[in-house]
Design an enzyme around this catalytic site. Structure first.
Site, PDB file in Angstrom:
ATOM      1  N   GLY A 150      57.576  81.003  46.328  1.00 46.73           N
ATOM      2  CA  GLY A 150      55.942  81.082  46.658  1.00 46.73           C
ATOM      3  C   GLY A 150      56.039  80.216  47.995  1.00 46.73           C
ATOM      4  N   GLY A 183      55.997  77.862  50.600  1.00 47.89           N
ATOM      5  CA  GLY A 183      56.594  76.664  50.374  1.00 47.89           C
ATOM      6  C   GLY A 183      56.089  75.711  52.001  1.00 47.89           C
ATOM      7  N   ARG A 184      55.480  76.934  52.721  1.00 49.98           N
ATOM      8  CA  ARG A 184      54.906  75.825  53.909  1.00 49.98           C
ATOM      9  C   ARG A 184      53.011  76.820  54.861  1.00 49.98           C
ATOM     10  NH1 ARG A 184      59.528  77.558  58.951  1.00 49.98           N
ATOM     11  NH2 ARG A 184      59.426  79.668  58.126  1.00 49.98           N
ATOM     12  N   LYS A 211      50.672  79.254  58.825  1.00 48.94           N
ATOM     13  CA  LYS A 211      51.963  79.495  58.084  1.00 48.94           C
ATOM     14  C   LYS A 211      52.431  77.677  59.179  1.00 48.94           C
ATOM     15  CE  LYS A 211      56.053  81.309  58.613  1.00 48.94           C
ATOM     16  NZ  LYS A 211      56.920  82.794  58.699  1.00 48.94           N
ATOM     17  N   ASP A 216      60.158  70.766  54.774  1.00 46.47           N
ATOM     18  CA  ASP A 216      58.990  69.910  54.961  1.00 46.47           C
ATOM     19  C   ASP A 216      57.691  70.183  55.323  1.00 46.47           C
ATOM     20  OD1 ASP A 216      59.083  70.993  57.331  1.00 46.47           O
ATOM     21  OD2 ASP A 216      60.166  70.123  58.429  1.00 46.47           O
ATOM     22  N   ARG A 273      47.436  83.610  60.775  1.00 46.65           N
ATOM     23  CA  ARG A 273      48.461  85.019  60.041  1.00 46.65           C
ATOM     24  C   ARG A 273      47.587  85.971  59.368  1.00 46.65           C
ATOM     25  NH1 ARG A 273      54.408  85.586  57.593  1.00 46.65           N
ATOM     26  NH2 ARG A 273      52.690  84.804  55.712  1.00 46.65           N
ATOM     27  N   ARG A 306      53.164  90.420  47.884  1.00 46.03           N
ATOM     28  CA  ARG A 306      54.847  90.710  48.083  1.00 46.03           C
ATOM     29  C   ARG A 306      55.184  91.440  47.037  1.00 46.03           C
ATOM     30  NH1 ARG A 306      56.598  87.000  51.999  1.00 46.03           N
ATOM     31  NH2 ARG A 306      54.850  85.251  52.881  1.00 46.03           N
ATOM     32  N   ASP A 362      61.324  89.773  48.411  1.00 43.40           N
ATOM     33  CA  ASP A 362      59.960  88.507  48.767  1.00 43.40           C
ATOM     34  C   ASP A 362      59.096  88.519  50.499  1.00 43.40           C
ATOM     35  OD1 ASP A 362      62.386  86.656  49.526  1.00 43.40           O
ATOM     36  OD2 ASP A 362      60.879  85.381  50.804  1.00 43.40           O
ATOM     37  N   ASN A 363      60.149  88.972  51.400  1.00 49.95           N
ATOM     38  CA  ASN A 363      59.560  89.634  52.698  1.00 49.95           C
ATOM     39  C   ASN A 363      59.223  90.984  52.700  1.00 49.95           C
ATOM     40  OD1 ASN A 363      60.143  86.950  53.199  1.00 49.95           O
ATOM     41  ND2 ASN A 363      62.128  86.760  53.684  1.00 49.95           N
TER      42      ASN A 363
END
EC number: 2.7.7.-
Length: 486
Positions: free
Chosen positions: A90, A92-93, A113, A125, A176, A183, A252-253
């Site tokens: 998922g 994450g940032r 992002k 973080d 972005r 994905r 996932d990319n």
């Protein structure tokens, strides 16, 4: 022209519901400032090229201000990472802020992002660092200029917020753009969690909004998968032809649209090395330059597995079997054009492979070789390139075969030069150039990153005064391996 604070939103993905994403507000970064923006990406949203209101950019994309119609959400997905399945990844940032419609009726995802922690941060973080944000920005705009499909980057925002990676760095955000952020891993998540109703809902969403022409097919989802295979075959052919190494081809990319996505430790080849590994975390070389073709096929097979509740296995296999021949046809066509050849011939594959074998181990600059090959007549160009090769007798044999091939096609040298210069870049995004721009930006000087972006937006044109961007890397900048840490 629109203004940045007056965009038209239509948040289609958000309407799928809570099974697909979680509502999260951006966590602002301190003292945000505009590092660089892309006029070409701004134009996709009908925004003016100039960024006169830098404070508004900083507020919106530094997380301090939101459009009233924005619906920021963190998307859930899973994926295979270095061949092993990770059941819950998922955003994450990053946050999908919403979808903007331009005057042509196109939808563009706005994805921020480095926007802070989400339910999918996995002890991270939620931040991105300036270094990696600049690298993704530069690549996102450099690849489309070369004709390679990619997500786009609107801007990078710097800050005084500290973050710790291998060392203390400053946080940044990157905005972005992409028609979709779905994905391969989205489909894998719903397949492996056995949420087949949601899997079908996602497939129907992607079909309706991104593969609408497949609706007319007898079996629309099978037709959609075939198009995904076709798009990825062409994408990987363009990567290989232009010497682009992605570095982290996890599922996932991989974009469902067949565009370059999620830039990390990427590289363009300097000296040609088929086995080049640009990611220093990739000890086994799974994502080496030469492995990108079989890995793309492997990833498509992983997607096919996730689609088995919707598509017959035989149909999925038939589409997968198309990948390699489609890739080979696209790749050979691109390489033929890079060599200045306009007509297909039986021995073209052997001609290309022999050249690459001669390049391997010879410290031949991959990009400049093709550019120099078109500068003069074949005889003169080949004579000047000869000294770059270790086995000069073997190169001479290749050169003679190439010279005869050019002679058979005929045509004048000026037409050949123009044709070759239109497909062989003078300027490529070398890692050492990106590193120099990053080091200046980390000291608060954004001149170099803005200039480099400007040069890379016109890679095929000679730009007076920009000769330093054409140079081969210095010793310290050769074969740089980049960390996944971002």
């Amino acid at each position: 022209m629109k203004s940045l604070d007056d965009l038209d939103f239509d948040n289609r993905f958000a309407r799928l519901g809570g099974a697909f994403s979680t509502e999260v507000l951006p966590d602002p970064i301190a003292e945000p400032r505009l590092v660089v923006a892309s006029p070409a990406a701004l134009a996709l949203l009908d925004l003016p090229a100039e960024t006169s209101d830098e404070a508004l950019f900083a507020e919106l994309f530094g997380g301090h201000k939101l459009w009233s119609e924005a619906e920021p959400r963190a998307m859930v997905y899973s994926g295979h990472q270095f061949g092993s399945y990770n059941p819950r990844l998922g955003d994450g940032r990053g946050l999908l802020l919403g979808e903007v419609i331009n005057q042509a009726g196109e939808h563009w995802d706005l994805h921020l992002k480095g926007a802070g922690q989400t339910p999918y941060s996995r002890m991270g973080d939620g931040r991105a660092v300036l270094r990696s944000s600049i690298r993704e920005f530069l690549a996102s705009e450099a690849l489309p200029a070369l004709g390679i499909p990619s997500s786009r980057a609107l801007c990078v925002i710097g800050s005084s917020t500290p973050v710790w990676r291998e060392k203390k760095e400053s946080a940044a955000t990157l905005l972005r753009l992409a028609p979709s952020h779905v994905r391969f891993g989205h489909f894998e998540y719903f397949y492996y969690t056995r949420q087949h109703d949601q899997l079908k809902q996602l497939a129907a969403f992607v079909l309706e909004h991104h593969f609408a022409d497949c609706n007319a097919a007898e079996r629309p989802y099978a037709a959609m998968f075939r198009q995904v295979v076709e798009r990825n075959a062409e994408l990987i052919a363009r990567w290989q032809a232009y010497g682009f190494c992605h570095g982290v081809m996890n599922t996932d990319n991989m974009s469902i649209l067949g565009i370059t996505f999620d830039y990390g430790p990427y590289a363009f080849l300097d000296d040609f090395d088929a086995n080049h590994i640009c990611n220093h975390s990739d000890d086994a070389g799974r994502y080496s330059f030469s492995n990108q073709v079989p890995i793309a096929h492997w990833n498509l097979a992983a997607l096919a597995q996730a689609l088995t509740p919707l598509v017959e296995v035989d149909e999925l296999r038939a589409s997968l079997d198309l990948f390699l021949p489609l890739y080979q046809a696209h790749y050979l066509d691109l390489m033929r054009r890079r060599l200045g050849l306009g007509v297909a011939a039986e021995n073209d594959h052997a001609l290309v492979q022999e050249l690459l074998q001669r390049m391997q181990g010879s410290a031949v600059d991959y990009s400049l070789f093709f550019r120099r090959l078109g500068e003069e007549t074949p005889e003169r160009a080949l004579a000047s390139l000869r000294d770059d090769f270790v086995d000069r007798e073997a190169f001479d044999r290749w050169a003679e075969a190439y010279r005869r091939r050019v002679e058979e096609e005929g045509g004048d040298q000026e037409s050949r030069r123009r044709r070759m210069h239109a497909v062989n870049p003078l300027y490529v995004l070398r890692n050492y150039l990106a590193q120099q721009a990053i080091e200046a930006a980390e000291q608060g000087d954004y001149t170099e990153v803005r200039l480099l972006h400007q040069v890379l937006s016109r890679p095929f044109e000679e730009q007076p005064g920009m000769e330093r961007f054409t140079r081969r890397p210095p010793d310290w900048g050769r074969h740089l391996e980049i960390s996944c840490s971002s």
